[in-house]
Design a protein around this motif. Structure first.
Motif, PDB file in Angstrom:
ATOM      1  N   ILE A   1     -20.433 -19.684 -27.982  1.00 15.00           N
ATOM      2  CA  ILE A   1     -21.560 -20.288 -28.108  1.00 15.00           C
ATOM      3  C   ILE A   1     -21.972 -21.214 -26.821  1.00 15.00           C
ATOM      4  O   ILE A   1     -21.452 -21.965 -26.948  1.00 15.00           O
ATOM      5  CB  ILE A   1     -22.531 -20.340 -29.214  1.00 15.00           C
ATOM      6  N   ALA A   2     -22.295 -20.264 -26.318  1.00 18.37           N
ATOM      7  CA  ALA A   2     -22.710 -21.635 -24.503  1.00 18.37           C
ATOM      8  C   ALA A   2     -24.246 -22.092 -24.662  1.00 18.37           C
ATOM      9  O   ALA A   2     -24.683 -23.243 -24.845  1.00 18.37           O
ATOM     10  CB  ALA A   2     -22.574 -20.253 -23.562  1.00 18.37           C
ATOM     11  N   ALA A   3     -25.045 -21.778 -25.800  1.00 20.86           N
ATOM     12  CA  ALA A   3     -26.403 -22.345 -25.586  1.00 20.86           C
ATOM     13  C   ALA A   3     -26.962 -21.293 -26.232  1.00 20.86           C
ATOM     14  O   ALA A   3     -27.147 -20.564 -26.964  1.00 20.86           O
ATOM     15  CB  ALA A   3     -27.473 -21.921 -24.133  1.00 20.86           C
ATOM     16  N   VAL A   4     -27.978 -21.944 -27.073  1.00 18.19           N
ATOM     17  CA  VAL A   4     -29.039 -21.089 -28.341  1.00 18.19           C
ATOM     18  C   VAL A   4     -30.602 -22.263 -28.303  1.00 18.19           C
ATOM     19  O   VAL A   4     -30.277 -23.508 -28.288  1.00 18.19           O
ATOM     20  CB  VAL A   4     -28.440 -21.746 -29.718  1.00 18.19           C
ATOM     21  N   ARG A   5     -31.798 -21.397 -27.921  1.00 14.18           N
ATOM     22  CA  ARG A   5     -32.666 -21.653 -28.193  1.00 14.18           C
ATOM     23  C   ARG A   5     -33.783 -21.263 -28.985  1.00 14.18           C
ATOM     24  O   ARG A   5     -33.338 -20.130 -29.504  1.00 14.18           O
ATOM     25  CB  ARG A   5     -33.089 -21.136 -26.723  1.00 14.18           C
TER      26      ARG A   5
ATOM     27  N   VAL B   1     -22.264 -24.586 -35.164  1.00 12.89           N
ATOM     28  CA  VAL B   1     -23.305 -24.969 -34.312  1.00 12.89           C
ATOM     29  C   VAL B   1     -22.939 -26.406 -33.586  1.00 12.89           C
ATOM     30  O   VAL B   1     -23.202 -26.466 -34.402  1.00 12.89           O
ATOM     31  CB  VAL B   1     -24.133 -23.715 -33.678  1.00 12.89           C
ATOM     32  N   ASP B   2     -22.525 -26.724 -32.313  1.00 14.64           N
ATOM     33  CA  ASP B   2     -22.441 -28.331 -31.049  1.00 14.64           C
ATOM     34  C   ASP B   2     -23.565 -28.034 -31.136  1.00 14.64           C
ATOM     35  O   ASP B   2     -24.300 -27.396 -30.618  1.00 14.64           O
ATOM     36  CB  ASP B   2     -22.511 -27.683 -30.011  1.00 14.64           C
ATOM     37  N   PRO B   3     -24.150 -29.319 -31.833  1.00 15.06           N
ATOM     38  CA  PRO B   3     -25.873 -29.749 -31.956  1.00 15.06           C
ATOM     39  C   PRO B   3     -26.527 -29.750 -30.287  1.00 15.06           C
ATOM     40  O   PRO B   3     -26.896 -29.715 -29.774  1.00 15.06           O
ATOM     41  CB  PRO B   3     -26.105 -30.737 -32.556  1.00 15.06           C
ATOM     42  N   ALA B   4     -25.277 -30.358 -29.680  1.00 19.66           N
ATOM     43  CA  ALA B   4     -25.683 -30.191 -28.407  1.00 19.66           C
ATOM     44  C   ALA B   4     -26.505 -29.044 -27.500  1.00 19.66           C
ATOM     45  O   ALA B   4     -26.845 -28.916 -26.430  1.00 19.66           O
ATOM     46  CB  ALA B   4     -24.515 -31.348 -27.782  1.00 19.66           C
ATOM     47  N   LEU B   5     -25.899 -27.832 -28.269  1.00 24.84           N
ATOM     48  CA  LEU B   5     -26.139 -26.823 -27.656  1.00 24.84           C
ATOM     49  C   LEU B   5     -27.477 -25.971 -27.805  1.00 24.84           C
ATOM     50  O   LEU B   5     -27.841 -24.923 -27.567  1.00 24.84           O
ATOM     51  CB  LEU B   5     -24.973 -25.570 -27.134  1.00 24.84           C
ATOM     52  N   ILE B   6     -28.502 -26.949 -28.624  1.00 26.15           N
ATOM     53  CA  ILE B   6     -28.834 -26.439 -29.201  1.00 26.15           C
ATOM     54  C   ILE B   6     -30.453 -27.080 -28.129  1.00 26.15           C
ATOM     55  O   ILE B   6     -30.700 -28.300 -28.876  1.00 26.15           O
ATOM     56  CB  ILE B   6     -29.087 -26.375 -30.789  1.00 26.15           C
ATOM     57  N   ALA B   7     -31.723 -26.349 -28.175  1.00 31.92           N
ATOM     58  CA  ALA B   7     -32.966 -26.695 -27.772  1.00 31.92           C
ATOM     59  C   ALA B   7     -34.159 -26.136 -28.530  1.00 31.92           C
ATOM     60  O   ALA B   7     -33.434 -25.377 -29.140  1.00 31.92           O
ATOM     61  CB  ALA B   7     -33.024 -26.297 -26.389  1.00 31.92           C
ATOM     62  N   TYR B   8     -34.110 -26.155 -28.653  1.00 32.89           N
ATOM     63  CA  TYR B   8     -35.600 -25.377 -29.289  1.00 32.89           C
ATOM     64  C   TYR B   8     -37.500 -26.511 -29.123  1.00 32.89           C
ATOM     65  O   TYR B   8     -37.189 -26.599 -28.419  1.00 32.89           O
ATOM     66  CB  TYR B   8     -35.896 -26.161 -31.098  1.00 32.89           C
ATOM     67  N   GLU B   9     -38.155 -25.029 -29.142  1.00 38.98           N
ATOM     68  CA  GLU B   9     -40.228 -26.338 -28.601  1.00 38.98           C
ATOM     69  C   GLU B   9     -40.468 -24.870 -29.653  1.00 38.98           C
ATOM     70  O   GLU B   9     -40.282 -24.230 -30.529  1.00 38.98           O
ATOM     71  CB  GLU B   9     -40.287 -24.923 -27.344  1.00 38.98           C
TER      72      GLU B   9
ATOM     73  N   ARG C   1     -42.636 -17.459 -37.823  1.00 41.29           N
ATOM     74  CA  ARG C   1     -40.419 -17.023 -37.708  1.00 41.29           C
ATOM     75  C   ARG C   1     -40.099 -18.287 -36.568  1.00 41.29           C
ATOM     76  O   ARG C   1     -40.493 -19.475 -36.644  1.00 41.29           O
ATOM     77  CB  ARG C   1     -40.522 -15.811 -36.902  1.00 41.29           C
ATOM     78  N   VAL C   2     -39.203 -18.012 -37.096  1.00 39.46           N
ATOM     79  CA  VAL C   2     -38.341 -19.039 -35.580  1.00 39.46           C
ATOM     80  C   VAL C   2     -37.451 -17.971 -35.056  1.00 39.46           C
ATOM     81  O   VAL C   2     -36.692 -17.426 -35.621  1.00 39.46           O
ATOM     82  CB  VAL C   2     -37.211 -20.341 -36.114  1.00 39.46           C
ATOM     83  N   GLU C   3     -38.178 -17.564 -34.132  1.00 43.13           N
ATOM     84  CA  GLU C   3     -36.918 -16.925 -32.668  1.00 43.13           C
ATOM     85  C   GLU C   3     -36.115 -18.022 -32.247  1.00 43.13           C
ATOM     86  O   GLU C   3     -35.255 -18.637 -32.018  1.00 43.13           O
ATOM     87  CB  GLU C   3     -38.007 -17.024 -31.325  1.00 43.13           C
ATOM     88  N   VAL C   4     -34.886 -16.932 -32.699  1.00 35.94           N
ATOM     89  CA  VAL C   4     -32.905 -17.896 -32.104  1.00 35.94           C
ATOM     90  C   VAL C   4     -32.346 -17.054 -31.208  1.00 35.94           C
ATOM     91  O   VAL C   4     -32.660 -15.787 -31.619  1.00 35.94           O
ATOM     92  CB  VAL C   4     -32.297 -17.411 -33.294  1.00 35.94           C
ATOM     93  N   LYS C   5     -32.444 -17.282 -30.088  1.00 36.78           N
ATOM     94  CA  LYS C   5     -31.794 -16.966 -29.094  1.00 36.78           C
ATOM     95  C   LYS C   5     -30.214 -17.351 -28.349  1.00 36.78           C
ATOM     96  O   LYS C   5     -30.269 -18.489 -28.466  1.00 36.78           O
ATOM     97  CB  LYS C   5     -33.076 -16.376 -28.103  1.00 36.78           C
ATOM     98  N   LEU C   6     -29.051 -16.549 -28.799  1.00 35.30           N
ATOM     99  CA  LEU C   6     -28.208 -17.388 -28.697  1.00 35.30           C
ATOM    100  C   LEU C   6     -27.130 -16.892 -27.567  1.00 35.30           C
ATOM    101  O   LEU C   6     -27.388 -15.418 -27.316  1.00 35.30           O
ATOM    102  CB  LEU C   6     -26.983 -16.728 -29.467  1.00 35.30           C
ATOM    103  N   GLU C   7     -27.142 -17.605 -26.270  1.00 30.05           N
ATOM    104  CA  GLU C   7     -26.048 -17.360 -25.863  1.00 30.05           C
ATOM    105  C   GLU C   7     -24.800 -17.181 -25.293  1.00 30.05           C
ATOM    106  O   GLU C   7     -24.276 -18.006 -25.507  1.00 30.05           O
ATOM    107  CB  GLU C   7     -27.110 -17.514 -24.341  1.00 30.05           C
ATOM    108  N   ALA C   8     -24.040 -16.440 -25.375  1.00 31.67           N
ATOM    109  CA  ALA C   8     -22.286 -16.336 -25.957  1.00 31.67           C
ATOM    110  C   ALA C   8     -21.391 -16.446 -25.724  1.00 31.67           C
ATOM    111  O   ALA C   8     -21.840 -15.126 -23.734  1.00 31.67           O
ATOM    112  CB  ALA C   8     -22.264 -15.692 -27.322  1.00 31.67           C
TER     113      ALA C   8
END
Length: 332
Positions: free
Chosen positions: A240-244, A280-288, A317-324
């Motif tokens: 996982i590179a990033a999670v939005r 999942v590394d919390p540093a990779l997770i951003a949310y809005e 809902r919470v949309e989960v968008k993972l970039e891997a």
């Protein structure tokens, strides 16, 4: 493809259907009251199934888009027939199956890939339609065509159920469509054993009960979509590179706009905590969070409060968008 070629394709398909458009005809709804009528309809379904099998026996692969779509139209038609659906859906879905069968039998090429909203079905889950549409025309479509075809048919099935009995009856078929989309994306990414493109996008929607924000308030099947996405990361040797995360609330504003903003924020934070708990590394997770500003289900006309809350579920809902990306040293 030129306009001339398109015109020839349409003309060929029209010619192929001439004289056979009503071959697979069910007993009129009001006449389905005798054993003889039901037997006749079951014979019609079996004959249609036999034609699909004959196409496969002649060498058309089961995974073929047109063959798969014909089978899925036949399946949803028979499913609703056995549930005593008295609308035009069973006949219209059966007709779509037969159109594809005739086109294949007559050697029409290319066969049109449009998916009509039969019986006036609502077009639900536009996000899933877009994901399936994006796979058409890509190299990965060769591997994903069966899942794409059946995903499209199930979305129409869900839209028909939504029109008849609202969200409560549509959601099982939406869940089937979600699974088909997830399968199609995975098959397209790994088609031919080639490493998937970088980055790989994985998506999920986590759904919450009305006016709730905790992990215990999440619909279990929706949390499973996150688990499947994380499972694919492991199975395909990705990292996982990033999670939005994007949090949402439904349009019920009994406590005001600011309350819904706060509710959508807390839901995003709940999903973030769940992902961290899954490694999942919390540093990779951003949310809005966007409160009730982006509704995907309107549910107009519903007066019963419980039914309205259930119908509005996709908005909570919470949309989960993972970039891997492929993990270093991963071998596939």
């Amino acid at each position: 493809m030129t306009q001339h070629t398109n015109a020839l394709t349409v003309a060929a398909l029209t010619l192929a259907l001439t004289g056979l458009a009503h071959a697979a005809e069910l007993t009129p709804q009001q006449a389905r009251i005798s054993d003889e009528a039901i037997y006749s309809d079951h014979t019609t379904y079996q004959q249609t199934q036999d034609r699909i099998q004959a196409l496969n026996d002649a060498g058309r692969p089961v995974r073929d888009y047109a063959l798969s779509k014909a089978q899925c139209w036949l399946d949803v038609s028979f499913h609703e027939y056995t549930r005593n659906d008295r609308s035009d859906f069973p006949q219209e879905a059966l007709a779509e199956s037969e159109k594809l069968i005739v086109a294949m039998e007559q050697g029409v090429s290319p066969i049109p890939t449009g998916t009509p909203l039969v019986n006036g079905a609502a077009r639900v889950r536009e996000d899933l339609w877009k994901l399936l549409g994006a796979i058409h025309g890509t190299p990965g479509f060769a591997c994903a065509q069966q899942a794409v075809a059946c995903g499209e048919v199930e979305l129409v099935h869900a839209g028909n159920e939504y029109n008849q009995q609202q969200w409560r009856h549509a959601k099982p078929y939406i869940q089937i469509a979600e699974d088909r989309v997830a399968d199609a994306e995975a098959m397209a990414r790994t088609c031919g054993g080639v490493a998937p493109p970088v980055p790989v996008q994985l998506t999920a929607n986590v759904l919450f009960e009305f006016d709730r924000r905790g992990l215990a308030d999440v619909r279990e099947h929706s949390l499973g979509t996150v688990d499947r996405a994380l499972g694919r990361v492991r199975e395909e040797g990705l990292s996982i590179a990033a999670v939005r995360l994007v949090g949402h609330a439904d349009r019920m504003q009994g406590r005001g706009f600011d309350y819904n903003q706060s509710l959508s924020r807390d839901r995003a934070e709940t999903v973030k905590a769940y992902l961290v708990g899954q490694g999942v590394d919390p540093a990779l997770i951003a949310y809005e969070y966007r409160g009730d500003t982006e509704q995907v289900q309107s549910c107009e006309g519903l007066r019963d409060r419980a039914a309205l809350h259930e119908c509005l579920l996709p908005n909570r809902r919470v949309e989960v968008k993972l970039e891997a990306v492929r993990a270093p040293g991963a071998d596939r």
